[in-house]
Design an enzyme around this catalytic site. Sequence first.
Site, PDB file in Angstrom:
ATOM      1  N   CYS A 145       0.791  -1.244   0.000  1.00 32.19           N
ATOM      2  CA  CYS A 145       0.000   0.000   0.000  1.00 32.19           C
ATOM      3  C   CYS A 145       0.816   1.283   0.000  1.00 32.19           C
ATOM      4  O   CYS A 145       0.657   2.105  -0.903  1.00 32.19           O
ATOM      5  CB  CYS A 145      -0.943   0.006   1.188  1.00 32.19           C
TER       6      CYS A 145
HETATM    7  C1  UDX Z   1      -0.885   0.095   5.429  1.00 26.18           C
HETATM    8  C2  UDX Z   1      -1.858   0.997   6.191  1.00 26.18           C
HETATM    9  O1  UDX Z   1      -1.474   1.050   7.562  1.00 26.18           O
HETATM   10  C3  UDX Z   1      -3.273   0.489   6.067  1.00 26.18           C
HETATM   11  O2  UDX Z   1      -4.166   1.406   6.680  1.00 26.18           O
HETATM   12  C4  UDX Z   1      -3.616   0.360   4.586  1.00 26.18           C
HETATM   13  O3  UDX Z   1      -4.916  -0.139   4.429  1.00 26.18           O
HETATM   14  C5  UDX Z   1      -2.606  -0.517   3.868  1.00 26.18           C
HETATM   15  O4  UDX Z   1      -1.300  -0.007   4.089  1.00 26.18           O
HETATM   16  P1  UDX Z   1       0.311  -2.250   5.779  1.00 26.18           P
HETATM   17  O5  UDX Z   1       0.946  -2.017   4.455  1.00 26.18           O
HETATM   18  O6  UDX Z   1      -0.265  -3.577   6.071  1.00 26.18           O
HETATM   19  O7  UDX Z   1      -0.861  -1.186   6.039  1.00 26.18           O
HETATM   20  O8  UDX Z   1       1.436  -1.998   6.881  1.00 26.18           O
HETATM   21  P2  UDX Z   1       1.802  -0.962   8.027  1.00 26.18           P
HETATM   22  O9  UDX Z   1       1.775  -1.677   9.313  1.00 26.18           O
HETATM   23  O10 UDX Z   1       1.031   0.292   7.929  1.00 26.18           O
HETATM   24  O11 UDX Z   1       3.326  -0.696   7.664  1.00 26.18           O
HETATM   25  C6  UDX Z   1       3.744  -0.233   6.389  1.00 26.18           C
HETATM   26  C7  UDX Z   1       5.238  -0.138   6.319  1.00 26.18           C
HETATM   27  O12 UDX Z   1       5.717   0.944   7.123  1.00 26.18           O
HETATM   28  C8  UDX Z   1       5.989  -1.380   6.799  1.00 26.18           C
HETATM   29  O13 UDX Z   1       7.084  -1.630   5.943  1.00 26.18           O
HETATM   30  C9  UDX Z   1       6.460  -1.009   8.174  1.00 26.18           C
HETATM   31  O14 UDX Z   1       7.626  -1.698   8.566  1.00 26.18           O
HETATM   32  C10 UDX Z   1       6.732   0.481   7.996  1.00 26.18           C
HETATM   33  N1  UDX Z   1       6.632   1.228   9.258  1.00 26.18           N
HETATM   34  C11 UDX Z   1       5.424   1.387   9.868  1.00 26.18           C
HETATM   35  C12 UDX Z   1       7.769   1.773   9.806  1.00 26.18           C
HETATM   36  O15 UDX Z   1       8.877   1.638   9.274  1.00 26.18           O
HETATM   37  N2  UDX Z   1       7.643   2.492  10.957  1.00 26.18           N
HETATM   38  C13 UDX Z   1       6.468   2.683  11.600  1.00 26.18           C
HETATM   39  O16 UDX Z   1       6.441   3.351  12.634  1.00 26.18           O
HETATM   40  C14 UDX Z   1       5.318   2.109  11.036  1.00 26.18           C
END
Ligand code: UDX
Length: 453
Positions: free
Chosen positions: A271
């Site tokens: 996403c």
């Molecule tokens: C995301 C959105 O949160 C969700 O609302 C949407 O519907 C789809 O995209 P997702 O891709 O499943 O969800 O993962 P998420 O937990 O949001 O993390 C995304 C990325 O950001 C990951 O690679 C994660 O490691 C990274 N991340 C997240 C960080 O590096 N630091 C953080 O503090 C949070």
Amino acid sequence: MNAITIVGTGYVGLGYAAGFTKKGLKVFCIDLDETIVETINKGKSPIDEPGMDDAIRSAVDKDLLTASTDIMEGWADTKSIFICVGTYCDEEGNIDLSQVRSAAHSIGKALREDREYRAVCVKSTVIPGTTDGVVAPILEQESGKKVGADFGLCMSPEFLREGNALEDILNPDKIVVGGVDQKSINTIEKNYRDFEITRGHPIIETDLRTAELIKYAQNSFLAMKVSFINEMANLAEEFGVNVGDVAKALGVDKRISSMYLRAGPGFGGSCFPKDVLALLSAAKKVDYNAQMLKATLNVNDRQKRHGLELVESISSLEGKTVALLGLAFKPNTGDTRESVSITVINDLLRKETKKISVYDPSEFAREEIYELIGDKITYATSAKQCLAKADIALILTGWQEFKELEPSFFVEHMAENPILVDTRRIYDETEFQKAGVTIKVLGQSNRKDFVPS
Ligand code: UDX
């Protein structure tokens, strides 16, 4: 009966199928892939997602879930049809609407002979203007009916995180339903009535285009937050600061919140990268230079290379055995789409390393990387095997299994004078140093060389 048809059985479609059936609603899942359909009907989840296997099995056992390749399965009972197909995007950020179009064509055909009122709802992430400009005309043309008058049309984005899909669906912070009219909105809203909106936010009712933009705005904002803290992490390393302390202080401010402030090796997944790029590309089409979106992606591209920069600040990679712990883009999922591990593996393959060994607790993740990279690297089936005789180890995903590894485990299994780079900030630097591991944790350093002139 008030049944629901869900077209597309990825994380979103299957997640909602599981969520709705948990609340006692009957769901028909439609997918073109026969293997997926068979798997679901056997009561198994085709995706690796916590709680999903149990939810699917229980829904099938209770006869609340049926999968089929035929949209007409259960049509007589269905009141709401959700489009949950993939909207992949190319390198320029143009989203591929072929699956959305094809779903709209089959739904439109099914609506043709209908006497009942039904509402169609787009849940796939689509650029503002898609539901009214692309989906509605196909539905009208195929059905020979009028949107609003004869059938309803809504756009209701999802905000679920992989690895947390069920929890996010059943306890959302908000539900957004955009519709062509109130009747459409009411029809779609009914399906959500048993979800617990714990923080008491109402369902946000809006028009189609607003609902579409809310989704992009939300993901872009969160991605921007991650890029922001990653930029602070890189500065923290230069200034001799621990970014964790900075994030903690920022996070206690209600205006900021502590979420999405974990510095790391860059965001991945299906996403954030795709949605920010798609919005950036849509902005270009309306002649708008979206600088925040561009910066979010640029910082992320650079961040994905930072782990190896940290390694190379300690040691050359030439002739070294390198162990990568973590392939999935985040813990508790087998998904490796846009994962930093892919960038790191490809960069490592261009270096003169002796051996690259990788491990992820998820077999799905290992298989996905194998399909992409093949035999050029070694696939371990445990952390121990992956670390065996490695000179350098890199933590790329913050799995609980890795958090539990003691410094002595690295000393015992790696080569002499082990080097560890922790891009997920899961280890205590001092403890590892005491055990004889040369460790670098992303986003912190003791450098005191910079003094403003
Ligand atoms: C995301 C959105 O949160 C969700 O609302 C949407 O519907 C789809 O995209 P997702 O891709 O499943 O969800 O993962 P998420 O937990 O949001 O993390 C995304 C990325 O950001 C990951 O690679 C994660 O490691 C990274 N991340 C997240 C960080 O590096 N630091 C953080 O503090 C949070």
